[in-house]
Design an enzyme around this catalytic site. Structure first.
Site, PDB file in Angstrom:
ATOM      1  N   LYS A 211      32.489   3.816  -2.681  1.00 44.10           N
ATOM      2  CA  LYS A 211      32.203   3.984  -1.255  1.00 44.10           C
ATOM      3  C   LYS A 211      31.954   2.617  -0.611  1.00 44.10           C
ATOM      4  CE  LYS A 211      29.257   6.697   1.851  1.00 44.10           C
ATOM      5  NZ  LYS A 211      28.258   7.786   1.926  1.00 44.10           N
ATOM      6  N   GLU A 217      29.790  -2.767 -11.489  1.00 41.88           N
ATOM      7  CA  GLU A 217      30.501  -2.250 -12.661  1.00 41.88           C
ATOM      8  C   GLU A 217      31.947  -1.883 -12.297  1.00 41.88           C
ATOM      9  OE1 GLU A 217      27.630  -1.066 -11.425  1.00 41.88           O
ATOM     10  OE2 GLU A 217      26.306  -0.284 -12.995  1.00 41.88           O
ATOM     11  N   GLY A 272      27.355   9.706  -1.929  1.00 40.73           N
ATOM     12  CA  GLY A 272      28.137   9.496  -3.153  1.00 40.73           C
ATOM     13  C   GLY A 272      28.025  10.656  -4.118  1.00 40.73           C
ATOM     14  N   ARG A 273      26.782  11.137  -4.338  1.00 40.01           N
ATOM     15  CA  ARG A 273      26.605  12.184  -5.352  1.00 40.01           C
ATOM     16  C   ARG A 273      27.025  13.565  -4.850  1.00 40.01           C
ATOM     17  NH1 ARG A 273      22.094   9.609  -4.046  1.00 40.01           N
ATOM     18  NH2 ARG A 273      20.505  10.663  -2.764  1.00 40.01           N
ATOM     19  N   GLU A 358      18.426  11.548  -8.458  1.00 35.88           N
ATOM     20  CA  GLU A 358      18.688  10.466  -7.495  1.00 35.88           C
ATOM     21  C   GLU A 358      18.402  10.955  -6.065  1.00 35.88           C
ATOM     22  OE1 GLU A 358      22.694   8.265  -6.472  1.00 35.88           O
ATOM     23  OE2 GLU A 358      21.725   7.182  -8.114  1.00 35.88           O
ATOM     24  N   HIS A 389      20.116  22.283 -32.084  1.00 38.14           N
ATOM     25  CA  HIS A 389      20.012  21.431 -33.290  1.00 38.14           C
ATOM     26  C   HIS A 389      19.594  20.029 -32.882  1.00 38.14           C
ATOM     27  CE1 HIS A 389      22.055  24.694 -35.462  1.00 38.14           C
ATOM     28  NE2 HIS A 389      22.696  24.856 -34.308  1.00 38.14           N
ATOM     29  N   LYS A 517      19.703  -3.769  -9.535  1.00 28.74           N
ATOM     30  CA  LYS A 517      20.921  -4.512  -9.198  1.00 28.74           C
ATOM     31  C   LYS A 517      20.574  -5.973  -8.894  1.00 28.74           C
ATOM     32  CE  LYS A 517      23.498  -0.609  -7.142  1.00 28.74           C
ATOM     33  NZ  LYS A 517      24.108  -0.046  -5.914  1.00 28.74           N
TER      34      LYS A 517
HETATM   35  O1  F6P Z   1      23.685   5.169  -8.304  1.00 30.29           O
HETATM   36  C1  F6P Z   1      23.614   4.383  -7.158  1.00 30.29           C
HETATM   37  C2  F6P Z   1      24.877   4.594  -6.353  1.00 30.29           C
HETATM   38  O2  F6P Z   1      24.759   3.971  -5.097  1.00 30.29           O
HETATM   39  C3  F6P Z   1      25.220   6.062  -6.180  1.00 30.29           C
HETATM   40  O3  F6P Z   1      24.492   6.671  -5.152  1.00 30.29           O
HETATM   41  C4  F6P Z   1      26.699   5.991  -5.951  1.00 30.29           C
HETATM   42  O4  F6P Z   1      27.328   7.249  -6.142  1.00 30.29           O
HETATM   43  C5  F6P Z   1      27.101   4.961  -7.010  1.00 30.29           C
HETATM   44  O5  F6P Z   1      26.017   4.031  -7.032  1.00 30.29           O
HETATM   45  C6  F6P Z   1      28.435   4.279  -6.776  1.00 30.29           C
HETATM   46  O6  F6P Z   1      28.442   3.667  -5.508  1.00 30.29           O
HETATM   47  P1  F6P Z   1      29.884   3.276  -4.863  1.00 30.29           P
HETATM   48  O7  F6P Z   1      30.635   4.575  -4.662  1.00 30.29           O
HETATM   49  O8  F6P Z   1      29.569   2.601  -3.587  1.00 30.29           O
HETATM   50  O9  F6P Z   1      30.590   2.381  -5.848  1.00 30.29           O
END
Ligand code: F6P
Length: 558
Positions: A211, A217, A272-273, A358, A389, A517
């Site tokens: 987003k 990452e 995002g979630r 979150e 288990h 971060k």
């Molecule tokens: O986990 C933190 C977060 O900001 C989430 O809310 C989001 O889904 C994820 O990192 C990835 O963010 P982006 O879609 O901006 O890469």
């Protein structure tokens, strides 16, 4: 502000003393007889919606307590807050954003009413997604080498990953396009290398999902995969031809090398979630096709309608939310186990960890006041029967009472019917065992019956008692179809909305992820320079500095 009024708090204290089993109105002397003539608690404590059935009769709660929770929720303006969300008020107040992922799965007239001019962009994006799926399936969209795509590699993390991951495994039987769809999230080079070793760059379509288009990452993974592809294909057009991006940051996506027509939008009013319903779901649609993807959204919309239209006493998300508050704040249980008895739902606990923790893992109200009550539980779980288990020992015999959501389909997707019967039997048995437990008298009688001596029984019996009195709900579906899966995700989204509203938190920001971060950037600079030696700003602990030194020493050797 009192989270529960006094009556409810007193009731909760009472609930701690009673056994859930007693709520089945069982006369003490003939529990088994009464079980056979079970009064209708199971009927009275269950609700159906959107092809799902929720049995909450093993929860430690009475009709009167539910009624009080509902009237308390009404005093908190629950109905009004629901209307506020669905009509697009900026309920994400710290980011000044609306929360409208529900609009993405609503019919056109609802989209127009709620989104106004943006409805056209949403419809255009949905059409664009369908065209991409169609063009790739029909070989109209080919790779840089002129070949048909065989694989899709989605790169993202958090909400830009979990929805796809859980959807791909949940709807495995509905994969129909012939494309093999993979997801990469972790920045660990081992994960990327392992995946790239299985792929042919000439026939791999890449979808980068971010987003913000700034997530460390995702960008590092994307750079590595870009290098891999350009090296393999020795064609500078490869990225423009074989990559798509899903982002609200179009400039950064284009700067990365994406064709503007290959960038699909994400909107600020989709968190995002909660974004799998948007173009973030493209990799899922590339696996299951547009028809099944639309069924997935239709199932969620059915749950949205149920949520908006049903009386709270028959409202599945509201009941799940209130029971969750009763367990968390009334009975003071800190965790929630999510145990899907379904291999296809093995990624669901991870997905719900982000969606729940979150969203509501906060201790400050949306208005900035320190809260005097607990909020989100610690969500964990794994697919059954594996959990039996792993951690069920603790759930049965530790002093921790862990409320549990069991999820199971009455019909399996494999041809191995005996296996499915055993799976379902274990699911039902575990909820019964968690509720009933086994007291010392029952254990002793069993051991006597097995021929043990008094001495042996005295020594062994305490080790075999089970505390019981662990509340659970069981969510049933006929089978795990795209519609049921969509309805289930929407059910949890709305449960989390109701709980966040009642806890008075903003469920839609996530400031808590920022510090990690920032500090990872600082550690990286220390790892790249000698700056850590004198720890200029003295902000990092000797522990972390020592760890960095050990890392640097090790890497000097190699
Ligand atoms: O986990 C933190 C977060 O900001 C989430 O809310 C989001 O889904 C994820 O990192 C990835 O963010 P982006 O879609 O901006 O890469």
């Amino acid at each position: 502000m009192e989270l529960f009024n006094k009556t409810i708090q007193q009731k909760a204290k009472l609930a701690k003393e009673r056994s859930i089993f007693s709520l089945f109105d069982l006369p003490a002397e003939s529990a088994i007889d009464s079980l056979r003539s079970m009064p209708n608690r199971a009927d009275d404590f269950s609700v159906s919606a959107a092809e799902l059935y929720l049995d909450y009769s093993k929860q430690n709660i009475t009709k009167a307590e539910i009624a009080q929770l509902i009237s308390w929720a009404n005093t908190q303006g629950l109905a009004q807050k629901m209307q506020s969300m669905f009509r697009g008020d900026k309920i994400n107040n710290t980011e000044q954003r609306a929360v409208l992922h529900t609009a993405l799965r609503a019919p056109e007239q609802v989209k127009k009413r709620v989104l106004g001019n943006e409805a056209k962009q949403v419809e255009a994006t949905e059409q664009r997604m369908a065209d991409i799926v169609d063009d790739i399936q029909k070989g109209k969209l080919l790779s840089a080498t002129g070949e048909k795509f065989t694989d899709v590699l989605a790169i993202g993390i958090g909400g830009s990953y979990y929805g796809i991951k859980v959807g791909l495994s949940a709807l495995q039987p509905y994969h129909c396009t012939g494309l093999k769809v993979h997801v990469i999230a972790n920045v660990d080079g081992g994960a990327v290398t392992e995946k790239l070793n299985t792929l042919n760059a000439a026939t791999t379509l890449v979808v980068i999902i971010s987003k913000t288009f700034t997530t460390q990452e995702t960008l590092l993974n994307a750079k590595a995969i870009k290098t891999w592809m350009l090296t393999q294909l020795a064609d500078d057009n490869a990225i423009a031809k074989q990559w798509f991006a899903i982002s609200s940051n179009v400039d950064k996506a284009q700067a990365f090398g994406l064709e503007p027509s290959h960038v699909l939008p994400m909107w600020d009013w989709v968190g995002g979630r909660f974004s799998v319903w948007s173009a973030v779901g493209l990799p899922l649609a590339l696996a299951i096709g547009t028809e099944h993807f639309n069924a997935f959204k239709a199932g969620a919309y059915q749950m949205d309608k149920h949520f908006q239209e049903s009386d709270f006493s028959e409202n599945m998300p509201v009941l799940m939310a209130l029971i969750g508050l009763w367990n968390r704040n009334g009975l003071d249980y800190a965790s929630l186990a999510v145990l899907p008895y379904d291999h296809a739902l093995r990624a669901l606990p991870g997905y719900l960890q982000q969606t729940d923790m979150e969203s509501n893992g906060k201790s400050v109200s949306s208005e900035g006041e320190k809260l005097s009550w607990k909020t989100a539980p610690i969500v964990f779980g794994q697919e059954g029967t594996n959990g039996q288990h792993a951690f069920m020992q603790l759930m049965h015999q530790s002093d921790e009472i862990i409320p549990t959501d069991f999820i199971v389909a009455l019909q399996g997707t494999s041809l191995l019917e005996e296996h499915h019967k055993v799976l379902v039997a274990n699911c039902f048995a575990q909820s019964e065992a968690l509720m009933q437990g086994k007291n010392i008298e029952q254990v002793k009688a069993e051991l006597l019956n097995n021929g043990l001596t008094e001495t042996e029984i005295t020594a062994l019996a305490p080790h075999k008692t089970m505390k019981g009195n662990t509340p659970s709900s069981t969510l049933l579906m006929q089978s795990l179809t795209p519609k049921c899966f969509g309805a289930m995700l929407a059910l949890y989204e709305h449960k989390i909305f109701v709980q966040g509203m009642l806890w008075q938190v903003n469920s839609y920001d996530q400031w808590g992820v920022e510090l990690g971060k920032q500090l990872s950037e600082q550690v990286l600079t220390y790892m790249e320079g000698e700056a850590y030696a004198d720890n200029i700003d003295k902000s990092m602990s000797s522990s972390s500095l020592k760890l960095i030194t050990l890392f640097l020493d090790q890497n000097k050797k190699t």
